[in-house]
Design an enzyme around this catalytic site. Structure first.
Site, PDB file in Angstrom:
ATOM      1  CG  ASP A 156      -1.756   1.171   1.419  1.00 51.90           C
ATOM      2  OD1 ASP A 156      -1.585   2.154   0.675  1.00 51.90           O
ATOM      3  OD2 ASP A 156      -2.621   1.122   2.313  1.00 51.90           O
ATOM      4  CB  ILE A 157       1.668   3.761  -2.617  1.00 54.00           C
ATOM      5  CG1 ILE A 157       2.948   4.478  -3.051  1.00 54.00           C
ATOM      6  CG2 ILE A 157       0.454   4.681  -2.679  1.00 54.00           C
ATOM      7  CD1 ILE A 157       2.974   4.870  -4.513  1.00 54.00           C
TER       8      ILE A 157
ATOM      9  CB  VAL B 277      -3.389   5.024  -5.911  1.00 59.63           C
ATOM     10  CG1 VAL B 277      -3.109   5.935  -7.075  1.00 59.63           C
ATOM     11  CG2 VAL B 277      -2.232   5.003  -4.943  1.00 59.63           C
ATOM     12  CG  ASP B 278      -6.398  11.222  -6.446  1.00 60.78           C
ATOM     13  OD1 ASP B 278      -5.767  11.814  -5.558  1.00 60.78           O
ATOM     14  OD2 ASP B 278      -7.057  11.812  -7.325  1.00 60.78           O
TER      15      ASP B 278
ATOM     16  N   GLY C 137      -5.422   1.528 -13.448  1.00 58.52           N
ATOM     17  CA  GLY C 137      -6.659   1.202 -12.728  1.00 58.52           C
ATOM     18  C   GLY C 137      -7.845   1.799 -13.466  1.00 58.52           C
TER      19      GLY C 137
END
Ligand code: AR6
Length: 173
Positions: free
Chosen positions: A9-10, A32-33, A124
């Protein structure tokens, strides 16, 4: 090897900068944003709002990058970039994707940052096939890293299937 493929998980990575796969408004979104904004807290949205608009509602055109602080993230900075939406590959998608990786890394280098983690930009919601994105991204990263030999990049995949695609692109058997 200055490029490493990881599964993580970034938002958990304690690097100098994490890259966000954003949209041109830079005001948040899904994927992710959304995860980065949730983990960073409201200060990140406020910092994004303060970035200048290049045209109404556009804070970052496709293929470009902008930087903010990391707020509550373990990463010190967030580099926001906007990948291309996949339309089949003949609308300049590879050049725009390549530009995202190159400009993000150059922005990090310009601020003296050494460790940068990227998600699989456009792979994505924007629909870029990862088998096609990975070689484009890795070529852009390799080329840019030649000018910044002290930098280290992590390509952060969210799941092992995505990581396998990127590992294959990094080391074709
Ligand atoms: N850590 C690492 N990777 C993640 C995480 C995470 N926490 N969450 C998702 N991914 P996407 P895009 C992966 O859709 O295609 C937003 O709404 C995900 O599995 O986040 O560039 C923006 O605002 C996928 O492999 O970005 C834009 O509107 C990769 O990150 C739009 O989505 C990228 O998927 C951008 O779409």
């Amino acid at each position: 090897m200055p490029i490493e493929i990881i599964t993580a998980d970034i938002t958990r990575l304690a690097v100098d900068a994490v890259v966000n796969a954003a949209n041109p408004t830079l005001l948040g979104g899904g994927g992710v944003d959304g995860a980065i904004h949730r983990a960073a807290g409201p200060g990140l949205l406020e910092a994004c709002r303060q970035l200048p608009e290049s045209s109404p509602g556009i804070r970052c055109p496709v293929g470009e990058a902008r930087m903010t602080g990391g707020f509550a993230l373990p990463a010190r900075y967030v580099i926001h970039t906007v990948g291309p939406v996949w339309h089949g590959g003949d609308r300049g998608e590879p050049a725009l994707l390549s530009s995202c990786y190159r400009q993000s890394l150059q922005l990090a280098a310009a601020h003296g940052l050494r460790t940068v983690a990227f998600p699989a930009i456009s792979c994505g919601i924007y629909g870029y096939p990862p088998e096609r994105a990975a070689p484009v991204a890795l070529a852009a990263l390799r080329e840019t890293l030649q000018e910044h030999t002290d930098m280290r990049v992590q390509l952060c995949c969210f799941d092992t299937r995505m990581a396998a695609i990127w590992r294959h692109a990094l080391n074709p058997a």
